[in-house]
Write a protein that holds these residues in place. Sequence first.
Motif, mmCIF file in Angstrom:
data_model
loop_
_atom_site.group_PDB
_atom_site.id
_atom_site.type_symbol
_atom_site.label_atom_id
_atom_site.label_comp_id
_atom_site.label_asym_id
_atom_site.label_seq_id
_atom_site.Cartn_x
_atom_site.Cartn_y
_atom_site.Cartn_z
ATOM 1 N N SER A 208 -41.362 -37.560 12.813
ATOM 2 C CA SER A 208 -40.138 -39.150 12.927
ATOM 3 C C SER A 208 -41.455 -39.999 12.048
ATOM 4 N N THR A 216 -40.731 -43.787 20.047
ATOM 5 C CA THR A 216 -40.973 -42.553 19.296
ATOM 6 C C THR A 216 -42.174 -40.968 20.144
ATOM 7 N N PRO A 217 -41.866 -40.187 20.075
ATOM 8 C CA PRO A 217 -40.888 -39.769 19.569
ATOM 9 C C PRO A 217 -40.028 -39.480 20.921
ATOM 10 N N ARG A 218 -38.061 -39.573 20.517
ATOM 11 C CA ARG A 218 -36.983 -39.720 21.171
ATOM 12 C C ARG A 218 -36.309 -38.325 22.018
ATOM 13 N N PRO A 219 -36.619 -37.209 22.435
ATOM 14 C CA PRO A 219 -36.346 -35.681 22.802
ATOM 15 C C PRO A 219 -35.396 -36.166 22.894
ATOM 16 N N ASP A 221 -32.348 -37.815 22.120
ATOM 17 C CA ASP A 221 -31.803 -38.476 22.195
ATOM 18 C C ASP A 221 -31.161 -38.986 20.551
ATOM 19 N N ARG A 224 -33.115 -40.175 17.599
ATOM 20 C CA ARG A 224 -34.483 -39.038 17.440
ATOM 21 C C ARG A 224 -34.491 -39.045 15.798
ATOM 22 N N ASP A 225 -35.152 -39.263 15.849
ATOM 23 C CA ASP A 225 -35.765 -38.684 14.062
ATOM 24 C C ASP A 225 -37.040 -37.933 13.535
ATOM 25 N N GLY A 302 -38.005 -33.591 19.909
ATOM 26 C CA GLY A 302 -37.551 -34.690 18.920
ATOM 27 C C GLY A 302 -36.799 -34.925 17.840
ATOM 28 N N ASP A 307 -34.054 -29.687 18.940
ATOM 29 C CA ASP A 307 -32.877 -30.200 20.612
ATOM 30 C C ASP A 307 -31.544 -29.618 20.491
ATOM 31 N N GLY A 329 -41.996 -36.553 24.840
ATOM 32 C CA GLY A 329 -41.870 -37.745 24.961
ATOM 33 C C GLY A 329 -42.974 -39.093 25.059
ATOM 34 N N ASN A 360 -38.106 -42.230 26.366
ATOM 35 C CA ASN A 360 -37.164 -42.708 25.405
ATOM 36 C C ASN A 360 -36.113 -42.308 25.257
#
Length: 405
Positions: A208, A216-219, A221, A224-225, A302, A307, A329, A360
């Motif tokens: 990220s 972040t992190p954005r599991p 989502d 997410r990046d 993420g 994912d 997250g 997130n």
Amino acid sequence: MNRVVITGLGIISPIGNTAHEIWQSLIHNTSGIAPVPEWEQVKDLKVRLAGSCKDYNAKRILRKDRRTMGPMTVMAGLCALDALDQAGISPELMRSKEAGISIGSTTGSGNIIQQMFDDLKQTGGISRLEGTAFMKIMNHSVAANLAAMLGTSGRVIAPCAACATSTQAIGMGFETIRNGLQKIMICGGADELHLSTAGVFDVLNAASRQTSPERTPRPFDRDRDGLVVAEGAGAVILEDLDHALARNANILAEVIGFHTCCDGSHMTSPQDQGMLACMQGAMASSGCRLEEIDYINAHATGTLLGDAAEARAIAMLGTHNIPVSATKGFTGHTLAASGVMEAIFCLKMMEHNTLIPTKNLATVAPECEGITHILAPLEKEVNVIMTSNFAFGGINATLILKRYS
């Protein structure tokens, strides 16, 4: 086959260093992610955030034992001491042939390796090289140092499988006791934060690049990046049930299933079929039915590919009504420590009959749909939990934990 129970735990993590602290962080939605100012000076590095551990007292470990330990081994040693204390296991018992260790890390201490090469560059030689350096950087540093610290004369196993390490470590400890080869095993894993980890994931476009810890992190989502690297350690005491009952130990849960397998496909590309096979293998090992599973703790870090593959695998398992969440997250990805940390998070959820949502996760990505995501704390009876971790090289590992009765 012997039944295997958990009688103690210890943890050092970005969200706390005791079971009480981590539960308070989980239930109050508190992130362990923070900026790393020194990384801003590193050329080309786009990662700015990480999960680091604070406020642990390394001097609880005697200097004679600590002198051959890098930071990750110190954290693991403290976790082992806490777990043994909770389990009520004496030093004499740990020195007996009945007790062993199964604990690992991704590598040896990255910080010590960097120090060695910095010294070499500055001096042109080895004048600053310490005789204890190798004991800190060898891949089985954590297991070997803990064995020396505790006087362990039973089995010592040191799995090394990156993100799947401590899940394998617990599973190997489980199989060792189940097959009657030891009565007690200290199991877990540890890794320390180092620039090299952040850099590798950055180069792979898997890290990220957010600058806000709350984003972040954005599991799972849509936005997410990538993952956020982190450090930490954890240890659980596995024990033969009859042995635990004979000494009137407090039993936290039972380990009833484990499986590990490899995709045999690609070094970095996750494969849903391999993940599925691993979860199915753990179910077969446990002897329980899918409808008995109350919660699935996902590996989800993420990343875009990981994912999505895991969501597909969980859906193919037929778990459409089973609640799923990912706890990274909160902590970021602690690599070799992630499996044992997440097992401990699962034990706390079981204790409190409360499932923690994926932090997130605001909008489920289309490619991560088809499973029951937990978006808010969910109170329900929790008796059986599946928790998985999936590593580079397609190495998969899954545990099944059950409330003891």
